[in-house]
Write an enzyme that holds these catalytic residues in place. Structure first.
Site, short mmCIF file in Angstrom:
data_model
loop_
_atom_site.label_atom_id
_atom_site.label_comp_id
_atom_site.label_asym_id
_atom_site.label_seq_id
_atom_site.Cartn_x
_atom_site.Cartn_y
_atom_site.Cartn_z
N ASP A 67 6.51 1.68 5.51
CA ASP A 67 6.62 2.33 4.21
C ASP A 67 6.90 4.26 3.57
OD1 ASP A 67 3.66 3.11 5.02
OD2 ASP A 67 2.48 2.53 3.74
N ASN A 136 -9.15 -0.71 -0.89
CA ASN A 136 -8.63 -1.44 -1.54
C ASN A 136 -8.13 -2.60 -1.30
OD1 ASN A 136 -6.39 -0.47 -1.14
ND2 ASN A 136 -6.15 0.11 -3.17
N HIS A 138 -5.22 -2.71 0.86
CA HIS A 138 -3.61 -3.26 0.12
C HIS A 138 -2.97 -2.72 1.82
CE1 HIS A 138 -4.05 2.07 0.00
NE2 HIS A 138 -3.08 2.09 1.47
N GLU A 143 -0.18 -2.51 -3.06
CA GLU A 143 -1.44 -2.65 -3.13
C GLU A 143 -2.02 -3.85 -4.48
OE1 GLU A 143 -3.06 0.24 -3.27
OE2 GLU A 143 -1.52 2.01 -4.23
C1 GLP Z 1 -1.84 4.68 3.45
C2 GLP Z 1 -0.40 3.48 4.33
C3 GLP Z 1 -1.63 2.39 4.95
C4 GLP Z 1 -1.97 3.11 5.86
C5 GLP Z 1 -3.50 3.33 4.81
C6 GLP Z 1 -5.11 3.35 5.05
O1 GLP Z 1 -2.20 4.40 2.16
N1 GLP Z 1 0.55 3.20 3.21
O2 GLP Z 1 -0.25 1.94 5.88
O3 GLP Z 1 -2.81 1.61 6.31
O4 GLP Z 1 -3.07 4.51 4.01
O5 GLP Z 1 -4.99 4.90 5.93
P1 GLP Z 1 -6.06 5.35 7.00
O6 GLP Z 1 -5.74 4.84 7.94
O7 GLP Z 1 -5.66 6.40 6.85
O8 GLP Z 1 -7.08 5.18 6.35
#
Ligand code: GLP
Length: 246
Positions: A67, A136, A138, A143
């Site tokens: 992403d 959440n 995702h 989402e």
């Molecule tokens: C973002 C990214 C995801 C990632 C998520 C969790 O939203 N787009 O790919 O998995 O955050 O992030 P973290 O690892 O910082 O908790």
């Protein structure tokens, strides 16, 4: 689905890096699907160390990221393109022409998404897709409520994701409201999926994704239908899973 427990973030990172390293050793021309966020930072650090020790060669590897924020170019310090260079690309012998992310500055969103899907197809899909997990449920930026099986698309980030990611920006207002994300369709096309999850804030999402109903309200729950998923978690992230995993 396999669950591997590491005792803390460091061990989870070492284990996850070893899974990726094994993939590259077994198939030097692997297509790696990569993720951003805090969870994989330690994994990338371990891969860089393995490269410096001479154990890994990335020269034939190709990478596709999940992403990118809409509106952030590759020089923006909070863009995922920048994150990838800082955490991995600048420190190993990946060919910069073989690393791909959605174009956050694309003028035509529809065309940008279609182009990314054509790219995924031309690479033949990911041999291994690394995933983090949103609080959440995702994955990538798919989402809750997005229909399953979308291709790459532009998505409005939920308030909870904006809040969660605000820690990387100077203020919440600076967090982009939109992102491009590989869809669930592209993620599921990977032959192997490895998810890294640590900390108590992920415990409910881990439970919902792997042990709850399969529903677009919990986007990661579709992983229950994939034949080769490994979750690497610490005791906190695994604390709500059935006792044998903790
Ligand atoms: C973002 C990214 C995801 C990632 C998520 C969790 O939203 N787009 O790919 O998995 O955050 O992030 P973290 O690892 O910082 O908790």
């Amino acid at each position: 689905m396999r669950i591997i427990r590491g005792k803390d973030y460091q061990e989870v990172s070492r284990i996850t890096a070893r899974l990726i390293a094994a993939q590259v050793l077994l198939k030097p021309e692997s297509v790696l699907g990569l993720a951003t966020g805090g969870s994989p930072v330690g994994t990338y650090a371990n891969l860089v160390e393995a490269y410096r020790r001479g154990e890994l060669d990335f020269s034939r590897v190709r990478t596709v990221n999940l992403d990118e924020y809409v509106g952030l170019g590759p020089e923006h310090p909070q863009s995922y393109a920048y994150y990838m260079r800082r955490n991995l690309f600048d420190h190993v012998n990946l060919d910069p022409g073989s690393t791909f992310l959605p174009d956050g500055l694309a003028q035509d969103a529809g065309e940008a998404c279609a182009r990314y899907d054509r790219l995924l197809e031309s690479l033949g899909g990911q041999d291994l897709q690394l995933l983090g997990l949103g609080g959440n449920g995702h994955i990538g930026f798919n989402e809750p409520g997005d229909a399953f099986l979308l291709p790459t698309h532009r998505v409005a980030l939920t308030e909870s994701t904006i809040s969660a990611n605000a820690r990387f920006f100077e203020s919440r207002e600076e967090v982009p409201r939109w992102a491009y994300t590989m869809g669930i369709r592209g993620i599921l096309a990977a032959r192997r999926i490895v998810m890294v999850a640590t900390g108590i804030a992920k415990a409910q999402a881990v439970y919902d994704v792997f042990f709850g109903p399969v529903t677009p309200q919990v986007p990661g729950s579709i992983l229950q239908l994939h034949p080769d998923v490994t979750l690497v978690g610490d005791p906190e992230a695994l604390s709500l899973t059935p006792a044998e995993n903790r």
